[in-house]
Design a protein around this motif. Structure first.
Motif, PDB file in Angstrom:
ATOM      1  N   ILE A 102      42.880  40.542  35.937  1.00  0.00           N
ATOM      2  CA  ILE A 102      43.758  39.893  37.502  1.00  0.00           C
ATOM      3  C   ILE A 102      43.477  40.961  38.572  1.00  0.00           C
ATOM      4  CG2 ILE A 102      46.232  39.601  38.335  1.00  0.00           C
ATOM      5  CD1 ILE A 102      46.871  39.204  35.573  1.00  0.00           C
ATOM      6  N   LEU A 105      48.742  42.891  41.595  1.00  0.00           N
ATOM      7  CA  LEU A 105      49.690  42.159  41.069  1.00  0.00           C
ATOM      8  C   LEU A 105      50.684  43.310  42.042  1.00  0.00           C
ATOM      9  CD1 LEU A 105      51.002  41.084  38.082  1.00  0.00           C
ATOM     10  CD2 LEU A 105      51.663  42.832  39.184  1.00  0.00           C
ATOM     11  N   ALA A 136      51.223  37.465  41.480  1.00  0.00           N
ATOM     12  CA  ALA A 136      48.946  38.152  41.334  1.00  0.00           C
ATOM     13  C   ALA A 136      48.263  37.155  41.395  1.00  0.00           C
ATOM     14  CB  ALA A 136      49.610  37.689  39.620  1.00  0.00           C
ATOM     15  N   LEU A 226      50.038  39.410  32.884  1.00  0.00           N
ATOM     16  CA  LEU A 226      51.213  39.764  33.882  1.00  0.00           C
ATOM     17  C   LEU A 226      52.168  41.170  32.998  1.00  0.00           C
ATOM     18  CD1 LEU A 226      51.709  35.988  35.064  1.00  0.00           C
ATOM     19  CD2 LEU A 226      50.122  37.842  36.211  1.00  0.00           C
TER      20      LEU A 226
END
Length: 255
Positions: A102, A105, A136, A226
């Motif tokens: 990712i 975030l 995100a 996450l």
């Protein structure tokens, strides 16, 4: 001869108010010093709490860069003594869990609980967060790396009308078929579901082959990396990224 009697009700002699003024100035100076001291102590409390929270979040997520942590309040000392921080903003870059990365975030944490004793001695205890909101950013480049590492011969990029474009070649009953497809993005159980809505191929296929081709082009991407979100609430494809919004309740940040 008459003797003049001194007057007692006239104006006061100059300087009579000086002791009172000096007292007021001294009191004002003491008050200003106390306020300045409290401001300094509060700043130290803010820096200390933010540093501890950043360390815990870094350990939980495994990011290489120090997380951005900001306690959104003018007065932190009372929150520190109480062991509960009302609002905390967090920024992270480069979160990786398995083959998926990712890019960025940003999270808003409400009701972050960490006792003063555990903060002071940096005890390795979980941090409890009452509720969270996070956004995100997932790059198509990282999505394609994930697909390659997981053995899916499909590439993904932005399309129009809130959908994505899939291209690739798959085996259908021993025959290699190249195709492209429009696909929608939905959320289910902490995963992004990529579901083709329209297939295009130059190969003639019967109904069973076309159905199998559509299944091969569909896949799910788990986003359990996450750190604060338990429920995906929105997915928005953009030109070079996919934006994901999530919420959580009763989240634990482990040491």
């Amino acid at each position: 001869m008459s003797t003049a009697v001194p007057q007692t009700g006239g104006t006061r002699a100059p300087g009579r108010r000086l002791p009172r003024r000096s007292t007021l100035l001294l009191a004002a100076s003491v008050l200003a010093g106390m306020l300045l001291l409290l401001w300094g102590v509060d700043r130290l409390a803010r820096w200390g709490a933010e540093a501890v929270l950043a360390d815990r979040i870094a350990a939980e997520t495994g990011v290489r860069t120090t997380p951005e942590v900001e306690i959104d309040s003018r007065f932190v000392l009372l929150q520190m003594l109480r062991g509960r921080y009302e609002d905390v903003e967090v920024g992270l870059e480069g979160i990786a869990s398995g083959p998926l990365r990712i890019e960025r975030l940003d999270a808003e944490l409400t009701g972050v609980r960490l006792s003063f004793h555990d903060l002071l001695y940096r005890n390795p205890v979980p941090i409890y967060v009452e509720s969270t909101r996070e956004r995100a950013t997932l790059r198509y480049e990282d999505l394609n790396t994930y697909l390659e590492l997981t053995g899916r011969p499909v590439r993904i990029e932005n399309a129009s009308d809130g959908e994505v474009q899939l291209t690739g070649s798959v085996q259908i009953f021993g025959q290699e078929v190249s195709a492209s497809a429009q696909a929608g993005l939905t959320a289910e159980d902490g995963r992004i579901l990529v579901q083709p809505t329209e297939l295009q191929t130059g190969t003639a296929l019967d109904g069973a082959s076309r159905l199998l081709l559509q299944q091969r082009f569909g896949f799910a991407v788990p986003v359990d990396s996450l750190p604060f979100g338990q429920r995906i609430t929105a997915i928005e494809p953009q030109e070079s990224t996919v934006e994901i919004e999530a919420r959580g309740d009763g989240v634990l940040v482990n040491p």
